[in-house]
Design a protein around this motif. Sequence first.
Motif, PDB file in Angstrom:
ATOM      1  N   PHE A 156      31.140  11.253 -40.865  1.00 36.56           N
ATOM      2  CA  PHE A 156      30.803  10.186 -41.816  1.00 36.56           C
ATOM      3  C   PHE A 156      31.191  10.575 -43.235  1.00 36.56           C
ATOM      4  O   PHE A 156      31.741   9.773 -43.984  1.00 36.56           O
ATOM      5  CB  PHE A 156      29.307   9.858 -41.770  1.00 36.56           C
ATOM      6  CG  PHE A 156      28.914   9.047 -40.583  1.00 36.56           C
ATOM      7  CD1 PHE A 156      29.384   7.760 -40.410  1.00 36.56           C
ATOM      8  CD2 PHE A 156      28.065   9.570 -39.629  1.00 36.56           C
ATOM      9  CE1 PHE A 156      29.030   7.006 -39.311  1.00 36.56           C
ATOM     10  CE2 PHE A 156      27.693   8.835 -38.534  1.00 36.56           C
ATOM     11  CZ  PHE A 156      28.182   7.548 -38.365  1.00 36.56           C
ATOM     12  N   GLN A 166      35.107  10.623 -43.698  1.00 39.08           N
ATOM     13  CA  GLN A 166      35.743   9.312 -43.593  1.00 39.08           C
ATOM     14  C   GLN A 166      35.261   8.336 -44.651  1.00 39.08           C
ATOM     15  O   GLN A 166      36.053   7.538 -45.152  1.00 39.08           O
ATOM     16  CB  GLN A 166      35.532   8.735 -42.197  1.00 39.08           C
ATOM     17  CG  GLN A 166      36.338   9.478 -41.156  1.00 39.08           C
ATOM     18  CD  GLN A 166      36.265   8.850 -39.782  1.00 39.08           C
ATOM     19  OE1 GLN A 166      35.609   7.843 -39.573  1.00 39.08           O
ATOM     20  NE2 GLN A 166      36.942   9.447 -38.827  1.00 39.08           N
ATOM     21  N   HIS A 167      33.986   8.381 -45.014  1.00 39.77           N
ATOM     22  CA  HIS A 167      33.458   7.379 -45.935  1.00 39.77           C
ATOM     23  C   HIS A 167      33.367   7.873 -47.381  1.00 39.77           C
ATOM     24  O   HIS A 167      33.701   7.129 -48.304  1.00 39.77           O
ATOM     25  CB  HIS A 167      32.098   6.878 -45.451  1.00 39.77           C
ATOM     26  CG  HIS A 167      32.177   6.208 -44.113  1.00 39.77           C
ATOM     27  ND1 HIS A 167      32.730   4.961 -43.938  1.00 39.77           N
ATOM     28  CD2 HIS A 167      31.820   6.628 -42.878  1.00 39.77           C
ATOM     29  CE1 HIS A 167      32.695   4.625 -42.662  1.00 39.77           C
ATOM     30  NE2 HIS A 167      32.141   5.637 -41.988  1.00 39.77           N
TER      31      HIS A 167
END
Length: 79
Positions: free
Chosen positions: A15, A18-19
């Motif tokens: 997470f 990627q974010h």
Amino acid sequence: MATALIITVFFLGTFYFQHAVGYGALRTGLLFLPVAAATMFGANLTGRAIAKAGARPLAVTGLLITAIGMALTRSHLRH
């Protein structure tokens, strides 16, 4: 306990990369590849190493290597 921590690092790290950082799925997966390969390689050698050196020295060494790896990852993300 170690397995739960590793799974958590992979899950939350995915997470994060990627974010928060904006990496794609392939780049994120490739970042985790050395950790997965080292884990498989280390697990293969563990039985023989415990028989020779004992569990405590190996546990301390493993934790130190993990701390160094996490510190390197963190310093990489700052730049």
